[in-house]
Motif scaffolding. Structure first.
Motif, PDB file in Angstrom:
ATOM      1  N   TRP A 250       0.827  -1.207   0.000  1.00  0.00           N
ATOM      2  CA  TRP A 250       0.000   0.000   0.000  1.00  0.00           C
ATOM      3  C   TRP A 250       0.863   1.260   0.000  1.00  0.00           C
ATOM      4  O   TRP A 250       0.603   2.208  -0.753  1.00  0.00           O
ATOM      5  CB  TRP A 250      -0.945  -0.014   1.200  1.00  0.00           C
ATOM      6  CG  TRP A 250      -1.592   1.301   1.465  1.00  0.00           C
ATOM      7  CD1 TRP A 250      -2.659   1.847   0.819  1.00  0.00           C
ATOM      8  CD2 TRP A 250      -1.193   2.255   2.448  1.00  0.00           C
ATOM      9  NE1 TRP A 250      -2.959   3.078   1.335  1.00  0.00           N
ATOM     10  CE2 TRP A 250      -2.068   3.353   2.342  1.00  0.00           C
ATOM     11  CE3 TRP A 250      -0.191   2.293   3.413  1.00  0.00           C
ATOM     12  CZ2 TRP A 250      -1.965   4.475   3.163  1.00  0.00           C
ATOM     13  CZ3 TRP A 250      -0.084   3.402   4.229  1.00  0.00           C
ATOM     14  CH2 TRP A 250      -0.963   4.482   4.097  1.00  0.00           C
ATOM     15  N   ARG A 251       1.906   1.282   0.843  1.00  0.00           N
ATOM     16  CA  ARG A 251       2.792   2.465   0.885  1.00  0.00           C
ATOM     17  C   ARG A 251       3.400   2.726  -0.482  1.00  0.00           C
ATOM     18  O   ARG A 251       3.492   3.880  -0.918  1.00  0.00           O
ATOM     19  CB  ARG A 251       3.905   2.273   1.916  1.00  0.00           C
ATOM     20  CG  ARG A 251       3.469   2.327   3.331  1.00  0.00           C
ATOM     21  CD  ARG A 251       4.598   2.338   4.328  1.00  0.00           C
ATOM     22  NE  ARG A 251       5.644   1.361   4.071  1.00  0.00           N
ATOM     23  CZ  ARG A 251       6.479   0.902   5.002  1.00  0.00           C
ATOM     24  NH1 ARG A 251       6.385   1.333   6.252  1.00  0.00           N
ATOM     25  NH2 ARG A 251       7.401   0.021   4.696  1.00  0.00           N
ATOM     26  N   LYS A 252       3.825   1.655  -1.144  1.00  0.00           N
ATOM     27  CA  LYS A 252       4.436   1.791  -2.468  1.00  0.00           C
ATOM     28  C   LYS A 252       3.417   2.308  -3.481  1.00  0.00           C
ATOM     29  O   LYS A 252       3.704   3.232  -4.246  1.00  0.00           O
ATOM     30  CB  LYS A 252       5.009   0.452  -2.914  1.00  0.00           C
ATOM     31  CG  LYS A 252       5.842   0.527  -4.148  1.00  0.00           C
ATOM     32  CD  LYS A 252       6.507  -0.815  -4.426  1.00  0.00           C
ATOM     33  CE  LYS A 252       7.477  -0.676  -5.583  1.00  0.00           C
ATOM     34  NZ  LYS A 252       8.199  -1.911  -5.835  1.00  0.00           N
ATOM     35  N   GLU A 253       2.212   1.734  -3.475  1.00  0.00           N
ATOM     36  CA  GLU A 253       1.149   2.171  -4.394  1.00  0.00           C
ATOM     37  C   GLU A 253       0.801   3.640  -4.193  1.00  0.00           C
ATOM     38  O   GLU A 253       0.549   4.365  -5.150  1.00  0.00           O
ATOM     39  CB  GLU A 253      -0.106   1.330  -4.181  1.00  0.00           C
ATOM     40  CG  GLU A 253       0.005  -0.097  -4.612  1.00  0.00           C
ATOM     41  CD  GLU A 253      -1.128  -0.962  -4.058  1.00  0.00           C
ATOM     42  OE1 GLU A 253      -2.097  -0.416  -3.470  1.00  0.00           O
ATOM     43  OE2 GLU A 253      -1.031  -2.196  -4.202  1.00  0.00           O
ATOM     44  N   GLN A 254       0.754   4.071  -2.944  1.00  0.00           N
ATOM     45  CA  GLN A 254       0.364   5.443  -2.611  1.00  0.00           C
ATOM     46  C   GLN A 254       1.524   6.429  -2.717  1.00  0.00           C
ATOM     47  O   GLN A 254       1.317   7.632  -2.608  1.00  0.00           O
ATOM     48  CB  GLN A 254      -0.197   5.495  -1.185  1.00  0.00           C
ATOM     49  CG  GLN A 254      -1.542   4.827  -1.031  1.00  0.00           C
ATOM     50  CD  GLN A 254      -2.651   5.656  -1.649  1.00  0.00           C
ATOM     51  OE1 GLN A 254      -2.739   6.859  -1.443  1.00  0.00           O
ATOM     52  NE2 GLN A 254      -3.491   5.016  -2.437  1.00  0.00           N
ATOM     53  N   GLY A 255       2.743   5.938  -2.869  1.00  0.00           N
ATOM     54  CA  GLY A 255       3.904   6.816  -2.918  1.00  0.00           C
ATOM     55  C   GLY A 255       4.157   7.510  -1.589  1.00  0.00           C
ATOM     56  O   GLY A 255       4.540   8.680  -1.553  1.00  0.00           O
ATOM     57  N   VAL A 256       3.932   6.792  -0.486  1.00  0.00           N
ATOM     58  CA  VAL A 256       4.144   7.369   0.842  1.00  0.00           C
ATOM     59  C   VAL A 256       5.605   7.782   0.974  1.00  0.00           C
ATOM     60  O   VAL A 256       6.512   6.993   0.692  1.00  0.00           O
ATOM     61  CB  VAL A 256       3.745   6.364   1.951  1.00  0.00           C
ATOM     62  CG1 VAL A 256       4.091   6.917   3.327  1.00  0.00           C
ATOM     63  CG2 VAL A 256       2.261   6.039   1.858  1.00  0.00           C
ATOM     64  N   ASP A 257       5.814   9.040   1.373  1.00  0.00           N
ATOM     65  CA  ASP A 257       7.179   9.550   1.511  1.00  0.00           C
ATOM     66  C   ASP A 257       7.580   9.585   2.985  1.00  0.00           C
ATOM     67  O   ASP A 257       6.840   9.138   3.854  1.00  0.00           O
ATOM     68  CB  ASP A 257       7.287  10.941   0.886  1.00  0.00           C
ATOM     69  CG  ASP A 257       6.487  11.990   1.651  1.00  0.00           C
ATOM     70  OD1 ASP A 257       5.570  11.607   2.409  1.00  0.00           O
ATOM     71  OD2 ASP A 257       6.757  13.187   1.489  1.00  0.00           O
ATOM     72  N   GLY A 258       8.749  10.129   3.257  1.00  0.00           N
ATOM     73  CA  GLY A 258       9.248  10.223   4.631  1.00  0.00           C
ATOM     74  C   GLY A 258      10.061   8.996   5.002  1.00  0.00           C
ATOM     75  O   GLY A 258      10.561   8.276   4.134  1.00  0.00           O
ATOM     76  N   ARG A 259      10.180   8.783   6.298  1.00  0.00           N
ATOM     77  CA  ARG A 259      10.929   7.628   6.810  1.00  0.00           C
ATOM     78  C   ARG A 259       9.970   6.452   6.964  1.00  0.00           C
ATOM     79  O   ARG A 259       9.153   6.432   7.885  1.00  0.00           O
ATOM     80  CB  ARG A 259      11.560   7.985   8.162  1.00  0.00           C
ATOM     81  CG  ARG A 259      13.058   7.977   8.128  1.00  0.00           C
ATOM     82  CD  ARG A 259      13.741   8.322   9.436  1.00  0.00           C
ATOM     83  NE  ARG A 259      13.111   7.802  10.622  1.00  0.00           N
ATOM     84  CZ  ARG A 259      12.850   8.519  11.711  1.00  0.00           C
ATOM     85  NH1 ARG A 259      13.154   9.789  11.750  1.00  0.00           N
ATOM     86  NH2 ARG A 259      12.293   7.974  12.759  1.00  0.00           N
ATOM     87  N   LEU A 260      10.060   5.503   6.073  1.00  0.00           N
ATOM     88  CA  LEU A 260       9.175   4.340   6.103  1.00  0.00           C
ATOM     89  C   LEU A 260       9.599   3.395   7.222  1.00  0.00           C
ATOM     90  O   LEU A 260      10.786   3.104   7.384  1.00  0.00           O
ATOM     91  CB  LEU A 260       9.196   3.618   4.757  1.00  0.00           C
ATOM     92  CG  LEU A 260       8.825   4.471   3.545  1.00  0.00           C
ATOM     93  CD1 LEU A 260       8.882   3.630   2.270  1.00  0.00           C
ATOM     94  CD2 LEU A 260       7.462   5.117   3.707  1.00  0.00           C
ATOM     95  N   ILE A 261       8.628   2.912   7.974  1.00  0.00           N
ATOM     96  CA  ILE A 261       8.910   1.979   9.058  1.00  0.00           C
ATOM     97  C   ILE A 261       9.259   0.625   8.440  1.00  0.00           C
ATOM     98  O   ILE A 261       8.479   0.101   7.636  1.00  0.00           O
ATOM     99  CB  ILE A 261       7.693   1.840  10.006  1.00  0.00           C
ATOM    100  CG1 ILE A 261       7.238   3.206  10.524  1.00  0.00           C
ATOM    101  CG2 ILE A 261       7.991   0.872  11.142  1.00  0.00           C
ATOM    102  CD1 ILE A 261       8.262   3.993  11.293  1.00  0.00           C
ATOM    103  N   PRO A 262      10.416   0.045   8.800  1.00  0.00           N
ATOM    104  CA  PRO A 262      10.777  -1.268   8.245  1.00  0.00           C
ATOM    105  C   PRO A 262       9.744  -2.327   8.627  1.00  0.00           C
ATOM    106  O   PRO A 262       9.139  -2.268   9.703  1.00  0.00           O
ATOM    107  CB  PRO A 262      12.126  -1.583   8.897  1.00  0.00           C
ATOM    108  CG  PRO A 262      12.645  -0.282   9.404  1.00  0.00           C
ATOM    109  CD  PRO A 262      11.441   0.569   9.694  1.00  0.00           C
ATOM    110  N   ALA A 263       9.545  -3.302   7.750  1.00  0.00           N
ATOM    111  CA  ALA A 263       8.553  -4.358   7.988  1.00  0.00           C
ATOM    112  C   ALA A 263       8.750  -5.010   9.344  1.00  0.00           C
ATOM    113  O   ALA A 263       7.781  -5.283  10.059  1.00  0.00           O
ATOM    114  CB  ALA A 263       8.620  -5.399   6.876  1.00  0.00           C
ATOM    115  N   ALA A 264       9.982  -5.255   9.737  1.00  0.00           N
ATOM    116  CA  ALA A 264      10.265  -5.928  11.012  1.00  0.00           C
ATOM    117  C   ALA A 264       9.862  -5.086  12.217  1.00  0.00           C
ATOM    118  O   ALA A 264       9.704  -5.625  13.318  1.00  0.00           O
ATOM    119  CB  ALA A 264      11.746  -6.289  11.099  1.00  0.00           C
TER     120      ALA A 264
END
Length: 165
Positions: A20-34
């Motif tokens: 979803w983040r990738k589809e929406q182009g969410v910017d900033g510091r992305l929280i790692p999956a872990a």
């Protein structure tokens, strides 16, 4: 030790949030999956000597399995992108009440604001994503986490986990 109780993010939920983040182009510091999780109680800095009492509290608590439906997205202060549940399942609300009572009994301060089930997906984002598809989070376990500084950021590590029952 910087500690908190949380629901670990199921891998399938993490994968959907990342897509979803990738589809929406969410910017900033992305929280790692872990590091994706749902905080139940933030404790802050806790002396290592208190760890045993916190794990004993976890041993006493009972979390009934349920499902949290994350169904909206908001941009909070300082650019926090949070995916949020409009409703708190009754078993989770009961668990939060029991957890907070236990923590207060041990002398910990608790957040007095009402609990809102949410997961932080990004920090320091400049804009709010347009939408968030409804996503079911099966609540099957909770954990006591430690936040550790590592090169390039922080990692959250479960010190002990308990199954919902």
């Amino acid at each position: 030790m910087r500690l908190f109780f949380a629901l670990p993010c199921p891998p399938a939920v993490a994968a959907r949030v990342i897509a979803w983040r990738k589809e929406q182009g969410v910017d900033g510091r992305l929280i790692p999956a872990a590091n994706l999780h749902m905080t139940l109680a933030f404790l802050g800095e806790v002396p290592v000597e208190r760890l045993e009492t916190l794990t004993a509290l976890g041993d006493e608590l009972q979390l009934e399995p349920c499902t949290v439906v994350l169904d909206r997205v908001e941009r909070w202060h300082q650019g926090l992108i949070s995916v949020i549940a409009s409703e708190t399942p009754v078993p989770l609300a009961s668990f939060i009440k029991e957890l907070n009572q236990g923590l207060m009994g041990l002398g910990f301060s608790i957040d007095r604001r009402p609990f809102v089930p949410h997961m932080t997906a990004a920090r320091k984002s400049r804009q709010r994503p347009l939408d968030f598809p409804s996503l079911e989070w099966p609540v099957e376990r909770f954990a006591l986490f430690v936040s550790e500084n590592i090169e390039g950021g922080v990692q959250y590590r479960a010190l002990k986990e308990w199954l919902a029952r």
